[in-house]
Enzyme design. Structure first.
Site, mmCIF file in Angstrom:
data_model
loop_
_atom_site.group_PDB
_atom_site.id
_atom_site.type_symbol
_atom_site.label_atom_id
_atom_site.label_comp_id
_atom_site.label_asym_id
_atom_site.label_seq_id
_atom_site.Cartn_x
_atom_site.Cartn_y
_atom_site.Cartn_z
ATOM 1 N N GLY A 121 0.870 -1.182 0.000
ATOM 2 C CA GLY A 121 0.000 0.000 0.000
ATOM 3 C C GLY A 121 0.899 1.221 0.000
ATOM 4 O O GLY A 121 1.255 1.751 -1.054
ATOM 5 N N SER A 122 1.331 1.600 1.204
ATOM 6 C CA SER A 122 2.245 2.744 1.289
ATOM 7 C C SER A 122 3.518 2.456 0.512
ATOM 8 O O SER A 122 4.057 3.325 -0.169
ATOM 9 C CB SER A 122 2.590 3.023 2.747
ATOM 10 O OG SER A 122 1.421 3.405 3.434
ATOM 11 N N GLU B 116 -4.484 7.745 -1.653
ATOM 12 C CA GLU B 116 -3.478 8.513 -2.418
ATOM 13 C C GLU B 116 -2.334 8.997 -1.535
ATOM 14 O O GLU B 116 -1.882 10.136 -1.630
ATOM 15 C CB GLU B 116 -4.148 9.649 -3.182
ATOM 16 C CG GLU B 116 -5.039 9.057 -4.258
ATOM 17 C CD GLU B 116 -5.486 10.036 -5.286
ATOM 18 O OE1 GLU B 116 -4.665 10.834 -5.726
ATOM 19 O OE2 GLU B 116 -6.664 9.955 -5.646
#
Ligand SMILES: Cc1cc2nc3c(=O)[nH]c(=O)nc-3n(C[C@H](O)[C@H](O)[C@H](O)COP(=O)(O)OP(=O)(O)OC[C@H]3O[C@@H](n4cnc5c(N)ncnc54)[C@H](O)[C@@H]3O)c2cc1C
Length: 419
Positions: free
Chosen positions: A145-146, A396
């Site tokens: 994800g990150s 985002e």
């Protein structure tokens, strides 16, 4: 030289129009779609599609100034600024409804950022078609994800058929269902899937692929049940031997060590992070306006201009929130002004998102706190706005990740030096 703080006319017209849409069409349905997760607000989708077509646009995509060359010379470019203003106004109506706005969203933004002129023509024209059409972008995976460089979705070229064969799992795809599944009322959308073409090359091996709606081997496996923005579908998508034409790759099909495929994702985010920031500000403004309305109904007016020590605690809170909101909005304007003027804005884009994520979360929470039981009650939308707002500091790039981006930009560190 003077500095002009008044909004240009097209921005004010957009604000006026979308306020009416928010008040008349969105707000009356906000609670219903919050409580009926995964139902689709078709009336709104069809209305907005027709309205955007009538005004010459097909989705919220920055446009150059008018075609008249004299006009182009005279007016400063405001394409992104207009989109940020439109998004802020729509999110003031409802953040989930904003995500149900037909158009290319992150999927189209990826093509704008990393596609060839031919790809832009092929994939972006459909948003002007008769039926509303959606697109989505899939980067996130359960282990990535990150840290997007950890993605495991794999694309391998089948040289016999000249097709990419893609395998993997994507999660948390905003609008994934409306972009991929076939609905009678919708045009054929697409998803943009990030995969690696060379797992040994890290970020340099990452590429995005445009996958048409309905492609076999691709399946929506789950729609998330969420804290907020419940009328926006968030899909988990599995890809098993999904075949994609060779030309649907965004960027180079070979891995050169000097270029990073990941730049395409970053360029997408430079364009879209200020817009996410704008959406959060819309929600916070809705909450703050509602608070002021309720305070006024109870005879509490904020006495602007008095020395701070003479104000009540609530007046101070309201003024502080207004300052937070205005400063966050100014950071958005700076980031989109840079985009409009084709200046690199990675720093300002992440800064605006950090600031807005913070401010939006704090303001919506404070509004619920000050309203007490009225804030907590489902009779009003304040508690919903608090839930909706939380996402703007997650997707985002979380607040923490965008702080890292800001620190790297200011201190001149690379991603591997500061993580
Ligand atoms: C409603 C929703 C819609 C989404 N839409 C999309 C979409 O359309 N497309 C898409 O690809 N993804 C989408 N996402 C995914 C989203 O972008 C990720 O959830 C987000 O980037 C965080 O990644 P993660 O879930 O892996 O969390 P993690 O990376 O596991 O993070 C967990 C926590 O650890 C913190 N953290 C992680 N690394 C660091 C670090 N180095 N330093 C300090 N703190 C750190 C994070 O800030 C966070 O607080 C969506 C998510 C949600 C919830």
């Amino acid at each position: 030289m003077s500095i002009e703080f008044e909004s240009p006319k097209p921005l004010m017209q957009a604000q006026f129009m979308l306020k009416t849409v928010g008040e008349e069409m969105i707000r009356p349905k906000s609670r219903y779609f919050d409580e009926h997760e995964h139902e689709i607000p078709w009336d709104y989708i069809e209305f907005m599609h027709l309205a955007m077509k009538a005004s010459g646009g097909s989705s919220l995509v920055p446009r150059e100034n008018g075609n008249n060359s004299e006009d182009k010379e005279k007016r400063a470019p405001i394409g992104y600024q207009l989109v940020a203003t439109q998004i802020e106004s729509l999110a003031w109506g409802d953040l989930g409804f904003y995500h149900c706005l037909p158009g290319g969203a992150l999927g189209a933004a990826a093509i704008h950022a990393a596609g060839t002129p031919e790809q832009k023509e092929k994939f972006l024209a459909r948003f002007k078609d008769e039926k509303p059409t959606f697109a989505a972008m899939c980067i996130t995976e359960s282990g990535a994800g990150s840290d997007n460089s950890a993605i495991r979705t794999r694309a391998v070229l089948d040289e016999e058929t000249n097709e990419w064969v893609i395998n993997g799992e994507k999660i948390f795809v905003t609008g994934g269902d409306k972009s991929f599944s076939e609905y009678e009322k919708l045009g054929k959308g697409f998803i943009v899937v990030w995969a690696t073409i060379d797992p040994t090359s890290g970020r340099a091996g990452m590429r995005a692929f445009v996958i048409e709606g309905g492609t076999s081997g691709v399946r929506i496996v789950k729609l998330e049940h969420k804290l907020g923005i419940r009328c926006s579908d968030t899909a988990a998508i599995s890809l098993v031997d999904a075949r994609v034409p060779f030309e649907n790759i965004l960027g180079s099909p070979t891995v050169e060590k000097t270029t990073t495929g990941f730049k395409g994702a970053m360029a997408t985010f430079d364009a879209t992070r200020p817009l996410v920031a704008a959406s959060g500000i819309g929600v916070a403004r809705a909450a703050l306006e509602f608070l002021k309305e309720k305070l006024a109904e109870n005879g509490v007016q904020v006495r602007y201009g008095l020395p701070r020590q003479k104000l009540t605690a609530i007046e101070r809170d309201v003024i502080d929130m207004e300052i937070m909101l205005k400063s966050a909005w100014l950071m958005v304007i700076k980031a989109v002004w840079m985009a409009d003027n084709k200046k690199p804005n990675a720093l300002e884009a992440s800064m605006s998102k950090v600031k807005s994520g913070d401010v939006t979360t704090k303001i919506t929470q404070k509004v619920v706190e000050i309203l007490g039981p009225l804030g907590y009650s489902r009779e009003f939308l304040a508690e919903k706005w608090m839930r909706d707002a939380r996402i703007t500091d997650i997707y985002e790039g979380t607040g923490q990740i965008n702080r890292l981006v800001v620190a790297r930009q200011i201190l001149g560190y690379s991603g591997s030096e500061l993580r």
